[in-house]
Structures are given as C-alpha cells and as structure tokens.
Write a protein that holds these residues in place. Structure first.
Motif: not given
Length: 133
Positions: A74-80, A97-107, A114-117
C-alpha cells in the motif's frame, strides 16, 4: 523414469519475488541517481545528501514492503501515485503524450511492485503461527 516434483513455494511466491526485485532495483536506481548527480555537479556534501534523500526514502519503503508485504504494498502504491502527481504537476505547461509517458515510467515501478506485494499470498509461516479458533 523419475518424476520431478517442484515445491509449491516456487509457484506461490513468484509475485513476492518479482515485487522485491522491482522495488529493490527502483530504490537502488534512485539512490544512485541522486548521489551521482550531486557528485557530478561537484556539489557540497549537504547538497549531495539532499539529492540522495528521496532514494533513501524509497529504500525505506522497499524495506517495509519486504518485511510487511500488505502495508508496504500500500505504501509503494501511494508513493507511485505521489510521484505521478508531483511529476504531472510540474509538467502541466508541457502536457502531451511525452509528459504522460514519462510520468507513467516514473510511477510505474513502485505501483507495479505495490500491486504485486498486495496480490502475493500470505506468508505460510505467519499463517501457521496464528491461533486457531
């Protein structure tokens, strides 16, 4: 011919192992990135430390997730979500699209870990130590 029996542990704990690998690589990368950027800029010790602090916090979140998978997930999801929001807030002028792609790659890595945990099964040792009613 002898049949090979694979223990159930390998199948059940794939999610936990993958989540640990993703979160450890993510935290190590950002710790190294902050440190290396500060050193490359010939910054003072306090500036290097300041740039390394986010990575150290990510290592702390990863350590919590390794010890307590549900809470850490849950903490990792919140950090993302926080990383996505902060980056998206700084790129509102840029957009696209470039900003969205970068945001998705960072988060993406902390959110995926987090989802796997959260999806991983409970630890069998903890389940067998629980009192039976």
């Amino acid at each position: 011919m002898q049949h090979i029996h694979f223990p159930l542990w390998n199948v059940q704990h794939r999610e936990t192992g993958l989540a640990r690998a993703i979160s450890a690589c993510w935290a190590a990368f950002w710790t190294w990135f902050g440190f290396a950027c500060g050193v490359a800029e010939f910054a003072s010790f306090t500036d290097v430390l300041q740039q390394t602090v986010p990575g150290i916090l990510f290592i702390g979140a990863t350590a919590i997730a390794w010890r307590f998978p549900r809470e850490g997930g849950a903490l990792l999801l919140a950090l993302g979500i926080a990383v996505f929001g902060v980056y998206w807030n700084f790129t509102t002028q840029q957009g696209g699209a470039a900003a969205l792609l970068t945001a998705v790659m960072l988060a993406g890595p902390p959110m995926l870990a987090g989802a796997l945990f959260l999806r991983a099964p409970e630890d069998r040792r903890a389940a067998t130590m629980a009192p039976r009613h």
